[in-house]
Design a protein around this motif. Sequence first.
Motif, PDB file in Angstrom:
ATOM      1  N   LEU A 153       0.818  -1.213   0.000  1.00  0.00           N
ATOM      2  CA  LEU A 153       0.000   0.000   0.000  1.00  0.00           C
ATOM      3  C   LEU A 153       0.855   1.268   0.000  1.00  0.00           C
ATOM      4  CD1 LEU A 153      -2.857  -0.863   2.535  1.00  0.00           C
ATOM      5  CD2 LEU A 153      -3.163  -0.282   0.127  1.00  0.00           C
ATOM      6  N   VAL A 154       0.456   2.256  -0.726  1.00  0.00           N
ATOM      7  CA  VAL A 154       1.086   3.578  -0.847  1.00  0.00           C
ATOM      8  C   VAL A 154       2.401   3.487  -1.621  1.00  0.00           C
ATOM      9  CG1 VAL A 154       1.926   5.628   0.355  1.00  0.00           C
ATOM     10  CG2 VAL A 154      -0.016   4.376   1.286  1.00  0.00           C
ATOM     11  N   VAL A 155       3.223   2.483  -1.315  1.00  0.00           N
ATOM     12  CA  VAL A 155       4.494   2.324  -2.023  1.00  0.00           C
ATOM     13  C   VAL A 155       4.236   2.129  -3.512  1.00  0.00           C
ATOM     14  CG1 VAL A 155       6.539   0.852  -2.283  1.00  0.00           C
ATOM     15  CG2 VAL A 155       5.699   1.437  -0.003  1.00  0.00           C
ATOM     16  N   ASP A 156       3.161   1.414  -3.862  1.00  0.00           N
ATOM     17  CA  ASP A 156       2.872   1.202  -5.278  1.00  0.00           C
ATOM     18  C   ASP A 156       2.605   2.525  -5.987  1.00  0.00           C
ATOM     19  OD1 ASP A 156       0.308   1.400  -3.922  1.00  0.00           O
ATOM     20  OD2 ASP A 156      -0.586   0.801  -5.842  1.00  0.00           O
ATOM     21  N   LEU A 157       1.884   3.439  -5.326  1.00  0.00           N
ATOM     22  CA  LEU A 157       1.648   4.764  -5.906  1.00  0.00           C
ATOM     23  C   LEU A 157       2.953   5.531  -6.081  1.00  0.00           C
ATOM     24  CD1 LEU A 157      -1.490   5.890  -3.846  1.00  0.00           C
ATOM     25  CD2 LEU A 157      -1.460   4.983  -6.169  1.00  0.00           C
ATOM     26  N   ALA A 158       3.817   5.441  -5.068  1.00  0.00           N
ATOM     27  CA  ALA A 158       5.090   6.161  -5.101  1.00  0.00           C
ATOM     28  C   ALA A 158       5.988   5.650  -6.218  1.00  0.00           C
ATOM     29  CB  ALA A 158       5.796   6.041  -3.755  1.00  0.00           C
ATOM     30  N   VAL A 159       5.999   4.326  -6.431  1.00  0.00           N
ATOM     31  CA  VAL A 159       6.875   3.753  -7.458  1.00  0.00           C
ATOM     32  C   VAL A 159       6.418   4.171  -8.856  1.00  0.00           C
ATOM     33  CG1 VAL A 159       7.636   1.609  -8.539  1.00  0.00           C
ATOM     34  CG2 VAL A 159       7.597   1.795  -6.047  1.00  0.00           C
ATOM     35  N   VAL A 160       5.119   4.092  -9.123  1.00  0.00           N
ATOM     36  CA  VAL A 160       4.614   4.488 -10.441  1.00  0.00           C
ATOM     37  C   VAL A 160       4.859   5.977 -10.679  1.00  0.00           C
ATOM     38  CG1 VAL A 160       2.589   4.619 -11.926  1.00  0.00           C
ATOM     39  CG2 VAL A 160       2.884   2.655 -10.412  1.00  0.00           C
ATOM     40  N   THR A 161       4.634   6.791  -9.649  1.00  0.00           N
ATOM     41  CA  THR A 161       4.887   8.231  -9.770  1.00  0.00           C
ATOM     42  C   THR A 161       6.363   8.503 -10.035  1.00  0.00           C
ATOM     43  OG1 THR A 161       3.051   8.753  -8.291  1.00  0.00           O
ATOM     44  CG2 THR A 161       4.744  10.434  -8.558  1.00  0.00           C
ATOM     45  N   THR A 162       7.236   7.798  -9.332  1.00  0.00           N
ATOM     46  CA  THR A 162       8.678   7.976  -9.515  1.00  0.00           C
ATOM     47  C   THR A 162       9.100   7.613 -10.924  1.00  0.00           C
ATOM     48  OG1 THR A 162       9.057   7.506  -7.172  1.00  0.00           O
ATOM     49  CG2 THR A 162      10.954   7.324  -8.637  1.00  0.00           C
ATOM     50  N   GLY A 163       8.437   6.616 -11.518  1.00  0.00           N
ATOM     51  CA  GLY A 163       8.744   6.262 -12.898  1.00  0.00           C
ATOM     52  C   GLY A 163       8.494   7.414 -13.853  1.00  0.00           C
ATOM     53  N   PHE A 189       4.375  15.880  -8.461  1.00  0.00           N
ATOM     54  CA  PHE A 189       3.015  15.870  -7.928  1.00  0.00           C
ATOM     55  C   PHE A 189       1.973  15.837  -9.050  1.00  0.00           C
ATOM     56  CE2 PHE A 189       5.214  17.089  -4.086  1.00  0.00           C
ATOM     57  CZ  PHE A 189       4.490  16.414  -3.110  1.00  0.00           C
ATOM     58  N   GLY A 190       2.319  16.363 -10.220  1.00  0.00           N
ATOM     59  CA  GLY A 190       1.421  16.208 -11.361  1.00  0.00           C
ATOM     60  C   GLY A 190       1.271  14.740 -11.736  1.00  0.00           C
ATOM     61  N   ALA A 191       2.385  14.001 -11.695  1.00  0.00           N
ATOM     62  CA  ALA A 191       2.331  12.565 -11.982  1.00  0.00           C
ATOM     63  C   ALA A 191       1.528  11.829 -10.922  1.00  0.00           C
ATOM     64  CB  ALA A 191       3.749  12.003 -12.064  1.00  0.00           C
ATOM     65  N   LEU A 192       1.734  12.178  -9.645  1.00  0.00           N
ATOM     66  CA  LEU A 192       0.980  11.541  -8.565  1.00  0.00           C
ATOM     67  C   LEU A 192      -0.521  11.817  -8.726  1.00  0.00           C
ATOM     68  CD1 LEU A 192       0.865   9.952  -5.933  1.00  0.00           C
ATOM     69  CD2 LEU A 192       1.311  12.090  -4.699  1.00  0.00           C
ATOM     70  N   PHE A 193      -0.866  13.012  -9.152  1.00  0.00           N
ATOM     71  CA  PHE A 193      -2.262  13.371  -9.400  1.00  0.00           C
ATOM     72  C   PHE A 193      -2.887  12.419 -10.414  1.00  0.00           C
ATOM     73  CE2 PHE A 193      -4.824  16.307 -12.312  1.00  0.00           C
ATOM     74  CZ  PHE A 193      -6.030  16.033 -11.676  1.00  0.00           C
ATOM     75  N   MET A 194      -2.205  12.176 -11.534  1.00  0.00           N
ATOM     76  CA  MET A 194      -2.761  11.319 -12.577  1.00  0.00           C
ATOM     77  C   MET A 194      -2.775   9.857 -12.155  1.00  0.00           C
ATOM     78  SD  MET A 194      -1.427  13.049 -16.129  1.00  0.00           S
ATOM     79  CE  MET A 194       0.307  13.093 -15.665  1.00  0.00           C
ATOM     80  N   VAL A 195      -1.734   9.416 -11.448  1.00  0.00           N
ATOM     81  CA  VAL A 195      -1.684   8.023 -10.990  1.00  0.00           C
ATOM     82  C   VAL A 195      -2.804   7.744  -9.992  1.00  0.00           C
ATOM     83  CG1 VAL A 195      -0.320   6.345  -9.676  1.00  0.00           C
ATOM     84  CG2 VAL A 195       0.778   7.754 -11.432  1.00  0.00           C
ATOM     85  N   ALA A 196      -2.967   8.628  -9.004  1.00  0.00           N
ATOM     86  CA  ALA A 196      -4.013   8.436  -7.998  1.00  0.00           C
ATOM     87  C   ALA A 196      -5.400   8.563  -8.625  1.00  0.00           C
ATOM     88  CB  ALA A 196      -3.846   9.453  -6.872  1.00  0.00           C
ATOM     89  N   ALA A 197      -5.552   9.468  -9.599  1.00  0.00           N
ATOM     90  CA  ALA A 197      -6.843   9.607 -10.282  1.00  0.00           C
ATOM     91  C   ALA A 197      -7.185   8.338 -11.053  1.00  0.00           C
ATOM     92  CB  ALA A 197      -6.800  10.800 -11.231  1.00  0.00           C
ATOM     93  N   LYS A 198      -6.186   7.716 -11.660  1.00  0.00           N
ATOM     94  CA  LYS A 198      -6.417   6.463 -12.370  1.00  0.00           C
ATOM     95  C   LYS A 198      -6.829   5.360 -11.402  1.00  0.00           C
ATOM     96  CE  LYS A 198      -4.176   2.964 -15.229  1.00  0.00           C
ATOM     97  NZ  LYS A 198      -2.901   2.507 -15.848  1.00  0.00           N
ATOM     98  N   ARG A 199      -6.117   5.243 -10.269  1.00  0.00           N
ATOM     99  CA  ARG A 199      -6.461   4.236  -9.263  1.00  0.00           C
ATOM    100  C   ARG A 199      -7.881   4.482  -8.722  1.00  0.00           C
ATOM    101  NH1 ARG A 199      -2.442   2.086 -10.879  1.00  0.00           N
ATOM    102  NH2 ARG A 199      -0.660   1.303  -9.667  1.00  0.00           N
TER     103      ARG A 199
END
Length: 313
Positions: A153-163, A189-199
């Motif tokens: 949990l959470v780490v998966d969001l961080a890894v995709v965002t870091t990519g 944070f723009g990447a995190l926005f799109m990743v979290a929105a997709k999830r």
Amino acid sequence: MAERTVVRQRPAAPGATPSRTGLARALLRTARPRQWVKNTLVVAAPAAAGELFTPRALTQLPLVFALFTACAAAVYLVNDARDAEADRAHPVKRHRPVAAGQVPVPVAYAVGGTLAVIAPATAAWLCPPQAAALLTAYLGLQLAYCVSLKHVLVVDLAVVTTGFLMRAMIGGLALGIPLSRWFLITTGFGALFMVAAKRYSEAVQMAGRAGATRALLTEYTAGYLRFVWQLAAGVAVLGYCLWALEEGGVPSTSLLPWRQLSMVAFILAVLRYAVFADRGTAGEPEDVVLRDRALTLIGVVWLAMYGLAVADW
């Protein structure tokens, strides 16, 4: 009248040996060509610095794009080989070439492993050390994601965002361009926005449909994912505005303050994207942007304003 015999072709079963042409096409599909558009982020830092069309950029950027694409293809191949059995029980993923038997699991591992060796080696030979190190780190992080991190949990969001962030950084490292703090904050944070929105969209669309979504997604609540994408959108907008309003640098000689005006288009783009996130229809970022004409138009206007701001900086 002679009876006609109709021979029907059946889809390849797991373990069947496909033809060479069919195997090559299936391998290409497994490499996810539609996802390659994400690797165009390698031009982000040079574009932000106004060095996109220098002779060195025209040689280095296609190279790092190709290397990032090779690394991403290696990760997809290994991921699909590892998840082949689970994907066969999934209503959508069972059509993936490896799960459908069009690409044998050993072949997927072999091709993925070969790309995972060749890409970093080529980067070490042809790219600056910092860019080669970042590409190697990206590959290692994504392979770790396939093996275990996607279940945390959470780490998966961080890894995709870091990519996404690594894609945006490597162009600057390849050309020796200093990376602005505002660039890193806004991009991250723009990447995190799109990743979290997709999830969040996946959670909304697949609610109550057992087996139709990734297992980890059931451990998130829709409220938490909404909080994440809203927080990330706010920080991305703040970072961009601080860049646009920052004092210093070369005095502007243009008739209009393009740097400040670009804030309007950027904020409108975030707000428009948030409409789809809120509805639970924000899937792949490239699909959201290209399918919505208003968002595409806002993006074009923002690119024009941003380009004029960078050229005048």
